[in-house]
Design a protein around this motif. Structure first.
Motif, PDB file in Angstrom:
ATOM      1  N   HIS A 158       0.820  -1.223   0.000  1.00 48.35           N
ATOM      2  CA  HIS A 158       0.000   0.000   0.000  1.00 48.35           C
ATOM      3  C   HIS A 158       0.856   1.276   0.000  1.00 48.35           C
ATOM      4  O   HIS A 158       0.509   2.280   0.612  1.00 48.35           O
ATOM      5  CB  HIS A 158      -0.969   0.012   1.184  1.00 48.35           C
ATOM      6  CG  HIS A 158      -1.800  -1.228   1.252  1.00 48.35           C
ATOM      7  ND1 HIS A 158      -2.797  -1.503   0.346  1.00 48.35           N
ATOM      8  CD2 HIS A 158      -1.725  -2.296   2.088  1.00 48.35           C
ATOM      9  CE1 HIS A 158      -3.323  -2.686   0.629  1.00 48.35           C
ATOM     10  NE2 HIS A 158      -2.684  -3.193   1.673  1.00 48.35           N
ATOM     11  N   ILE A 159       2.005   1.224  -0.671  1.00 48.57           N
ATOM     12  CA  ILE A 159       2.870   2.398  -0.806  1.00 48.57           C
ATOM     13  C   ILE A 159       2.479   3.132  -2.078  1.00 48.57           C
ATOM     14  O   ILE A 159       2.332   2.518  -3.146  1.00 48.57           O
ATOM     15  CB  ILE A 159       4.366   1.979  -0.859  1.00 48.57           C
ATOM     16  CG1 ILE A 159       4.784   1.369   0.483  1.00 48.57           C
ATOM     17  CG2 ILE A 159       5.260   3.161  -1.210  1.00 48.57           C
ATOM     18  CD1 ILE A 159       6.190   0.768   0.478  1.00 48.57           C
ATOM     19  N   ASP A 160       2.306   4.444  -1.987  1.00 49.50           N
ATOM     20  CA  ASP A 160       2.010   5.281  -3.155  1.00 49.50           C
ATOM     21  C   ASP A 160       3.180   5.183  -4.149  1.00 49.50           C
ATOM     22  O   ASP A 160       4.345   5.187  -3.742  1.00 49.50           O
ATOM     23  CB  ASP A 160       1.830   6.738  -2.701  1.00 49.50           C
ATOM     24  CG  ASP A 160       1.416   7.643  -3.840  1.00 49.50           C
ATOM     25  OD1 ASP A 160       0.208   7.802  -4.056  1.00 49.50           O
ATOM     26  OD2 ASP A 160       2.326   8.184  -4.521  1.00 49.50           O
ATOM     27  N   THR A 161       2.872   5.109  -5.434  1.00 49.25           N
ATOM     28  CA  THR A 161       3.935   4.919  -6.436  1.00 49.25           C
ATOM     29  C   THR A 161       3.852   5.984  -7.526  1.00 49.25           C
ATOM     30  O   THR A 161       2.763   6.349  -7.974  1.00 49.25           O
ATOM     31  CB  THR A 161       3.806   3.536  -7.107  1.00 49.25           C
ATOM     32  OG1 THR A 161       2.476   3.411  -7.622  1.00 49.25           O
ATOM     33  CG2 THR A 161       4.111   2.402  -6.166  1.00 49.25           C
ATOM     34  N   ALA A 162       5.014   6.453  -7.946  1.00 46.86           N
ATOM     35  CA  ALA A 162       5.085   7.425  -9.048  1.00 46.86           C
ATOM     36  C   ALA A 162       6.230   7.029  -9.977  1.00 46.86           C
ATOM     37  O   ALA A 162       7.183   6.362  -9.565  1.00 46.86           O
ATOM     38  CB  ALA A 162       5.314   8.827  -8.504  1.00 46.86           C
ATOM     39  N   LEU A 163       6.106   7.463 -11.224  1.00 49.73           N
ATOM     40  CA  LEU A 163       7.143   7.213 -12.241  1.00 49.73           C
ATOM     41  C   LEU A 163       7.540   8.539 -12.862  1.00 49.73           C
ATOM     42  O   LEU A 163       6.682   9.357 -13.198  1.00 49.73           O
ATOM     43  CB  LEU A 163       6.564   6.298 -13.339  1.00 49.73           C
ATOM     44  CG  LEU A 163       7.346   6.231 -14.666  1.00 49.73           C
ATOM     45  CD1 LEU A 163       8.653   5.456 -14.489  1.00 49.73           C
ATOM     46  CD2 LEU A 163       6.499   5.583 -15.771  1.00 49.73           C
ATOM     47  N   GLU A 164       8.845   8.732 -13.023  1.00 47.25           N
ATOM     48  CA  GLU A 164       9.343   9.826 -13.873  1.00 47.25           C
ATOM     49  C   GLU A 164       9.877   9.167 -15.129  1.00 47.25           C
ATOM     50  O   GLU A 164      10.761   8.299 -15.046  1.00 47.25           O
ATOM     51  CB  GLU A 164      10.507  10.540 -13.190  1.00 47.25           C
ATOM     52  CG  GLU A 164      10.090  11.444 -12.081  1.00 47.25           C
ATOM     53  CD  GLU A 164      11.285  12.208 -11.537  1.00 47.25           C
ATOM     54  OE1 GLU A 164      11.091  13.338 -11.137  1.00 47.25           O
ATOM     55  OE2 GLU A 164      12.405  11.667 -11.503  1.00 47.25           O
ATOM     56  N   THR A 165       9.377   9.590 -16.280  1.00 46.19           N
ATOM     57  CA  THR A 165       9.815   8.918 -17.517  1.00 46.19           C
ATOM     58  C   THR A 165      10.059   9.917 -18.640  1.00 46.19           C
ATOM     59  O   THR A 165       9.413  10.969 -18.704  1.00 46.19           O
ATOM     60  CB  THR A 165       8.776   7.862 -17.969  1.00 46.19           C
ATOM     61  OG1 THR A 165       9.253   7.218 -19.159  1.00 46.19           O
ATOM     62  CG2 THR A 165       7.405   8.467 -18.248  1.00 46.19           C
ATOM     63  N   SER A 166      10.970   9.542 -19.513  1.00 49.39           N
ATOM     64  CA  SER A 166      11.211  10.309 -20.735  1.00 49.39           C
ATOM     65  C   SER A 166      10.206   9.930 -21.803  1.00 49.39           C
ATOM     66  O   SER A 166      10.136  10.573 -22.846  1.00 49.39           O
ATOM     67  CB  SER A 166      12.619  10.006 -21.255  1.00 49.39           C
ATOM     68  OG  SER A 166      12.690   8.639 -21.665  1.00 49.39           O
ATOM     69  N   GLY A 167       9.475   8.836 -21.577  1.00 54.20           N
ATOM     70  CA  GLY A 167       8.525   8.337 -22.577  1.00 54.20           C
ATOM     71  C   GLY A 167       9.194   7.603 -23.726  1.00 54.20           C
ATOM     72  O   GLY A 167       8.511   7.121 -24.630  1.00 54.20           O
ATOM     73  N   ALA A 168      10.514   7.514 -23.688  1.00 52.69           N
ATOM     74  CA  ALA A 168      11.254   6.838 -24.771  1.00 52.69           C
ATOM     75  C   ALA A 168      11.338   5.348 -24.441  1.00 52.69           C
ATOM     76  O   ALA A 168      12.358   4.857 -23.950  1.00 52.69           O
ATOM     77  CB  ALA A 168      12.647   7.441 -24.919  1.00 52.69           C
ATOM     78  N   CYS A 169      10.234   4.657 -24.681  1.00 50.77           N
ATOM     79  CA  CYS A 169      10.176   3.234 -24.344  1.00 50.77           C
ATOM     80  C   CYS A 169       9.084   2.591 -25.187  1.00 50.77           C
ATOM     81  O   CYS A 169       8.302   3.284 -25.847  1.00 50.77           O
ATOM     82  CB  CYS A 169       9.865   3.044 -22.860  1.00 50.77           C
ATOM     83  SG  CYS A 169       8.270   3.716 -22.394  1.00 50.77           S
ATOM     84  N   ASP A 170       9.027   1.297 -25.109  1.00 54.90           N
ATOM     85  CA  ASP A 170       7.970   0.554 -25.784  1.00 54.90           C
ATOM     86  C   ASP A 170       6.638   0.845 -25.071  1.00 54.90           C
ATOM     87  O   ASP A 170       6.567   0.775 -23.836  1.00 54.90           O
ATOM     88  CB  ASP A 170       8.333  -0.934 -25.673  1.00 54.90           C
ATOM     89  CG  ASP A 170       7.434  -1.811 -26.494  1.00 54.90           C
ATOM     90  OD1 ASP A 170       7.958  -2.522 -27.334  1.00 54.90           O
ATOM     91  OD2 ASP A 170       6.200  -1.773 -26.278  1.00 54.90           O
TER      92      ASP A 170
END
Ligand code: SF4
Ligand code: SF4
Length: 303
Positions: A158-170
């Motif tokens: 139950h840990i809050d999750t976030a992603l930082e991404t460049s969007g350069a992915c499949d």
């Protein structure tokens, strides 16, 4: 099977990259090579040797690195340690032997279990502040199995999750991890494909397409992050066109980030050229640009 990742930093008590107090796990490896990158140690997938000559005790007083190097990459000249990076094979024996921290490694292999335990050390702060785990990089999704496994472990607890991404992915990877994310920070850098390619090493088409497909399946918060970079996109018209690329949806907001050069010293430690070394941050210009975008609904943040 144990899933392992290559991580170059676990930063605690961050308040910029998601809700509340957060632990950021920085993944090593990125498909982009942004000229202004403030984390050059994040770019290559494999661990790398860093050298800070300012901490060296000198070859006469110490000299341990010269003795252990199996490859003749190090020698003494006038009591100083001279390093030939071209001969280095990245065995890290010198970093292990160095007593002062002058030679060190960027990046460690870590199991999901090890990373999860580190993240959980800050559980009490997450509960009080509504914070949690942010995965970043580099490009976290360049290590998809590790990213997915770590996010699943966090959600089980139950840990809050976030992603930082460049969007350069499949896109399929983005789609799969998005199920386990409470928020996403998504970078957009330039509206023009050729300029994007020139300054980052990759075009922008797949990145923009991924963002729009993501907005079609993800209903939680997406923050489109736009770094304002001198000589690249720092004009009102360029920033407006970039902001216009963000999907028009209630869960999508834009945020503009000022250029900084906090990573400069790390280029020296890695023996690489910092291509923005002559470009000084201009806060007045940044404020002016943001004032020109007020009608565009963006906010600013210093990260
Ligand atoms: S990493 Fe290994 S090869 Fe490179 S300088 Fe250090 S000891 Fe020598
Ligand atoms: S081991 Fe470290 S402190 Fe000693 S000479 Fe080498 S770089 Fe300098």
């Amino acid at each position: 099977m144990t899933v392992e990742g290559v991580i170059f930093n676990v930063q605690r008590f961050n308040v910029h990259d998601g809700k509340g107090i957060r632990t950021i796990v920085f993944f090593k490896g990125c498909p982009l090579r942004c000229r202004w990158c403030s984390n050059p140690e994040s770019q290559k997938h494999q661990p790398e040797l860093g050298v800070n000559p300012g901490l060296c005790l000198g070859a006469k007083v110490c000299g341990r690195c010269i003795k252990v190097c199996p490859n003749g990459s190090l020698k003494e000249v006038d009591q100083a340690v001279i390093f030939d990076r071209g001969k280095c094979v990245g065995c890290f024996l010198c970093a292990e032997a160095c007593p002062s921290g002058a030679r060190f490694r960027y990046g460690e292999k870590m199991s999901v279990e090890q990373a999860r335990r580190k993240v959980e050390e800050d559980g009490v702060f997450y509960q009080r502040s509504g914070g949690g785990l942010t995965i970043s990089g580099g490009e976290a999704l360049a290590q998809p199995a590790f990213a997915l496994a770590l996010l699943k472990e966090a959600k089980k607890r139950h840990i809050d999750t976030a992603l930082e991404t460049s969007g350069a992915c499949d896109f399929e990877i983005l789609k799969e991890v998005s199920v386990h994310l409470d928020s996403i920070f998504y970078d957009l850098k330039h509206f023009d494909d050729a300029k994007h390619r020139e300054f980052t090493g990759l075009g922008n088409q797949a990145i923009i397409e991924n963002l729009h497909r993501l907005a079609g399946i993800y209903s939680k918060k997406i923050t489109v992050r736009i770094p304002v970079i001198p000589d690249f996109n720092d004009a009102p018209s360029a920033l407006r066109r970039l902001g216009d690329l963000a999907p028009k949806a209630g869960n999508v907001a834009a945020e503009y980030l000022p250029y900084h050069r906090a990573g400069e010293v790390k280029y020296n430690f890695l023996g690489r050229e910092y291509r923005y070394k002559n470009i000084v941050p201009d806060n007045d210009k940044f404020d002016y640009l943001i004032s020109q975008l007020k009608d565009h609904g963006g906010s600013t943040s210093v990260v």
